[in-house]
Design a protein around this motif. Structure first.
Motif, mmCIF file in Angstrom:
data_model
loop_
_atom_site.group_PDB
_atom_site.id
_atom_site.type_symbol
_atom_site.label_atom_id
_atom_site.label_comp_id
_atom_site.label_asym_id
_atom_site.label_seq_id
_atom_site.Cartn_x
_atom_site.Cartn_y
_atom_site.Cartn_z
ATOM 1 N N PHE A 146 -7.589 -3.984 9.998
ATOM 2 C CA PHE A 146 -7.724 -4.735 8.758
ATOM 3 C C PHE A 146 -6.374 -5.322 8.338
ATOM 4 O O PHE A 146 -6.282 -6.474 7.925
ATOM 5 C CB PHE A 146 -8.267 -3.798 7.676
ATOM 6 N N PHE A 147 -5.337 -4.524 8.486
ATOM 7 C CA PHE A 147 -3.990 -4.981 8.143
ATOM 8 C C PHE A 147 -3.586 -6.163 9.023
ATOM 9 O O PHE A 147 -3.055 -7.162 8.546
ATOM 10 C CB PHE A 147 -2.997 -3.829 8.311
ATOM 11 N N LEU A 172 -5.155 -0.374 0.624
ATOM 12 C CA LEU A 172 -5.078 -1.736 1.165
ATOM 13 C C LEU A 172 -6.469 -2.358 1.250
ATOM 14 O O LEU A 172 -6.707 -3.478 0.804
ATOM 15 C CB LEU A 172 -4.441 -1.676 2.555
ATOM 16 N N ILE A 173 -7.405 -1.573 1.838
ATOM 17 C CA ILE A 173 -8.737 -2.114 2.130
ATOM 18 C C ILE A 173 -9.541 -2.341 0.854
ATOM 19 O O ILE A 173 -10.082 -3.421 0.630
ATOM 20 C CB ILE A 173 -9.515 -1.139 3.057
ATOM 21 N N CYS A 205 -9.923 2.211 10.581
ATOM 22 C CA CYS A 205 -10.440 1.038 9.867
ATOM 23 C C CYS A 205 -9.289 0.149 9.394
ATOM 24 O O CYS A 205 -9.364 -1.074 9.453
ATOM 25 C CB CYS A 205 -11.229 1.431 8.615
ATOM 26 N N GLY A 206 -8.242 0.809 8.903
ATOM 27 C CA GLY A 206 -7.204 0.089 8.167
ATOM 28 C C GLY A 206 -6.259 -0.699 9.036
ATOM 29 O O GLY A 206 -5.860 -1.803 8.667
ATOM 30 N N PHE A 254 -4.164 3.479 4.069
ATOM 31 C CA PHE A 254 -4.965 2.249 4.123
ATOM 32 C C PHE A 254 -6.068 2.124 3.070
ATOM 33 O O PHE A 254 -6.633 1.050 2.934
ATOM 34 C CB PHE A 254 -5.586 2.059 5.521
ATOM 35 N N VAL A 255 -6.412 3.206 2.341
ATOM 36 C CA VAL A 255 -7.442 3.059 1.302
ATOM 37 C C VAL A 255 -6.960 2.064 0.254
ATOM 38 O O VAL A 255 -7.705 1.188 -0.201
ATOM 39 C CB VAL A 255 -7.756 4.420 0.635
ATOM 40 N N ASP A 271 0.886 -1.170 0.000
ATOM 41 C CA ASP A 271 0.000 0.000 0.000
ATOM 42 C C ASP A 271 0.919 1.213 0.000
ATOM 43 O O ASP A 271 2.013 1.149 0.549
ATOM 44 C CB ASP A 271 -0.879 -0.078 1.256
ATOM 45 N N THR A 319 -9.693 6.424 8.205
ATOM 46 C CA THR A 319 -9.149 5.321 7.395
ATOM 47 C C THR A 319 -8.125 4.528 8.199
ATOM 48 O O THR A 319 -8.034 3.311 8.062
ATOM 49 C CB THR A 319 -8.512 5.826 6.081
ATOM 50 N N ALA A 320 -7.360 5.203 9.062
ATOM 51 C CA ALA A 320 -6.374 4.479 9.876
ATOM 52 C C ALA A 320 -7.064 3.598 10.909
ATOM 53 O O ALA A 320 -6.638 2.469 11.151
ATOM 54 C CB ALA A 320 -5.425 5.456 10.554
#
Lengths: 274, 337
Positions: B324-325, B266-267, B320-321, B263-264, B90, B317-318
């Motif tokens: 998720f990571f 990535l997700i 969420c990300g 992270f956009v 990412d 986003t962080a």
């Protein structure tokens, strides 16, 4: 008839290694040819130059001297795509980095035939399906490649190579890590391809018996040089193999057939006691 | 063709979703504007007054920036993932976003004059920073032409930390009055930009998307490994250079206009891969739309969750990300010692 592949005075040396302990490797003045419709077995010890030779034949590496001609045309003048339409490789390849299906993998073999197109054409799909049928992979077309067994994955990669509609098929250790049943399947498949379609095959293998079984001729490489080219009977010679592999080797003719059986002449366990 | 039909279906669905989200976002915000007022502004009955300003000069441009930035980041993610053959790559994780951000703060030291000059100039600085960071990560992480995942991620983090430190140095040299703005930008925010800047942003993003999308079929073959791709007729070196350039351009354009939003990339590609499969010919256009929808949702949340104050979209986003990571990392190594 002129040979399909002609190798003349081929030279190659990797750039000098950085580590002082690494040994320089080179191929020197290789000369051989592969006739159309022939199965040539390429054998030799580890680091004899088998993989390097495949890379030179597919323009992954450029030779430092000599020339390779495909049907009379020098490899240097062919583009990668032109070459990929004539020469296909079944490499020792892990599953793709992303979860592609068998059909998507096989369709990748159509890339050199329709470059510049965003999607494959209907005829590409037809060729891919035919290749999957030939390798018994049609039922698994929509299965993810990474979930296949080793033998199935090998067949999927053979199908991709067939989708290239090549004149020369190069296989790098096609039976490595496969159990006996899959080995038998791969042997049967290669024999069919050769006999029914007249496919020219270059088979690279550590398995001398497999190579002898399938090949019209064997080419024995030793430290970047050709030790011998000829019929399996000529190349699988006890004294020659012992010298090249550096261990005692026995070659037996199996009774009742012309099959050769090569094996390490194991020392008796009782001899090792002292 | 199968793939073409699926692409049409995916784009139609995502396009519909995008229009719906964008329309909904026009009605949401901290300023008290009634839905009826929004409609009358959109209908052209109301051209003046506070409602018109809020809808046409605040919300609409902000939606445009969110859609553009989100789509661009998601395509950059797809490109970096294909290039490194790694679904965890990412722009932020690889340190490329930090490199671009460093370029931007250096550019701001020069205090580039008028709006359009600033837009082009900052983009150029961001692009240079992104190229330096991506080149450094590649050079450090590559062993024998391969990019092992652990080495790649660690290198990305280290290069990112280095550029973050460098950003801190430049910030301490900045005029105190401009500090707040820079920090707000560094957290990632979608403050409306002028129409001229938006046009520059869109042009750069379009160029980046074209560089990636035009080689989507070849990118699929790269998943087999470089040697197999070469043997199938792909000029792997040229392909890698083009994608490297495209992905850096995409990343730096977002950083220059909206800040480093993580992270956009990535997700969104991961979710879309689950729906559409790994074919980059579907994934790249779908990411362009899907990334926009995702970032617009995140930004709408950022604008309303602590209203009347607002959060930076990068925070959302962080939040969420990062989990998720972790989830992806655990999934990937499940069962592997």
């Amino acid at each position: 008839m002129s040979p399909l592949v002609e190798v003349l005075g081929l030279e190659f040396a990797y750039p000098p290694p950085e580590g002082r302990r690494a040994r320089a490797f080179r191929l020197s003045s290789l000369a051989f040819s592969i006739a159309a419709g022939e199965v040539l077995g390429l054998i030799g010890p580890n680091s004899a130059g088998k993989t390097t030779l495949i890379r030179l034949l597919t323009k992954v590496l450029e030779p430092t001297g000599g020339r390779i001609a495909l049907d009379g045309t020098s490899l240097g003048t062919l583009s990668r795509r032109e070459l990929a339409r004539q020469v296909a490789v079944v490499p020792q390849e892990g599953p793709p980095a992303f979860s592609y299906t068998v059909e998507q993998l096989v369709l990748m073999g159509r890339y050199p035939h329709a470059p510049g197109r965003f999607f494959e054409r209907p005829e590409d799909l037809a060729v891919a399906r035919e290749a999957m049928a030939a390798t018994g992979m049609l039922d698994l077309a929509s299965v993810a490649v990474e979930t296949l067994s080793g033998g199935e994955r090998q067949r999927a990669i053979v199908a991709r190579a067939l989708a290239q509609e090549p004149r020369l098929l190069i296989l790098d250790e096609p039976t490595a890590h496969l159990d006996l049943r899959y080995q038998a399947e791969v042997v049967g498949l290669l024999r069919r391809l050769n006999r029914e379609r007249g496919m020219t095959i270059l088979l690279v293998s550590h398995d001398l018996n497999l190579a002898a079984e399938l090949s019209d001729r064997l080419l024995l490489l030793d430290a970047g040089k050709i030790a011998r080219v000829g019929s399996p009977e000529e190349v699988l010679d006890e004294a020659l193999l012992a010298e090249v592999y550096g261990c005692p080797v026995s070659v037996e003719k199996s009774p009742g057939s012309r099959r050769l059986l090569v094996q390490v002449a194991w020392p008796d366990a009782s001899d090792e006691g002292g | 063709m199968m793939a073409a039909r699926r692409l049409t279906l995916a784009l139609t669905t995502l396009g519909g979703l995008l229009l719906l989200t964008a329309a909904a976002a026009l009605f949401v915000g901290s300023a008290p504007v009634s839905p009826r007022a929004v409609l009358s502004v959109l209908g052209g009955e109301k051209r003046e007054g506070i409602e018109a300003v809020v809808v046409l000069s605040l919300r609409l441009p902000r939606i445009a920036v969110a859609l553009l930035a989100g789509g661009t980041l998601a395509v950059a993610g797809v490109a970096f993932q294909a290039l490194t053959r790694n679904p965890l790559a990412d722009p932020a994780i690889l340190g490329v976003a930090s490199g671009a951000a460093f370029g931007v703060v250096v550019g701001q030291l020069f205090g580039l004059g008028s709006d359009l000059v600033a837009a082009v100039g900052l983009s150029a600085f961001a692009f240079a920073g992104a190229m330096v960071a991506a080149g450094a990560v590649y050079a450090i992480a590559a062993t024998d032409g391969r990019l092992p995942i652990q080495t790649l991620l660690l290198t990305g983090v280290i290069v990112g930390l280095f550029f973050s430190a460098a950003i801190t140095v430049v910030i301490s040299l900045l005029d105190f009055n401009r500090l707040g703005g820079v920090i707000h930008w560094l957290l990632g925010n979608l403050a409306p930009v002028s129409a001229g800047s938006l046009a520059v942003f869109a042009a750069l993003a379009a160029l980046g998307v074209w560089l990636v999308l035009g080689r989507a079929r070849e990118l699929n073959l790269l998943a087999l490994g470089e040697e197999s791709a070469l043997q199938l007729g792909v000029d792997a070196e040229r392909l890698k250079r083009r994608i490297f350039l495209g992905a850096s351009l995409l990343t730096s354009s977002v950083v220059a206009f909206a800040g480093p939003i993580g992270f956009v990339g990535l997700i969104v590609p991961h979710l879309l891969r689950g729906l559409l499969g790994p074919d980059n010919r579907l994934l790249v256009p779908a990411a362009l739309l899907g990334g926009g929808v995702f970032l617009l949702l995140a930004d709408t949340l950022a604008r309303t969750i602590v209203a009347p104050a607002e959060l930076s979209v990068g925070v959302i986003t962080a939040f969420c990300g990062a989990p998720f990571f972790v989830y992806l990392l655990r999934m990937r190594y499940r069962g592997v010692p």
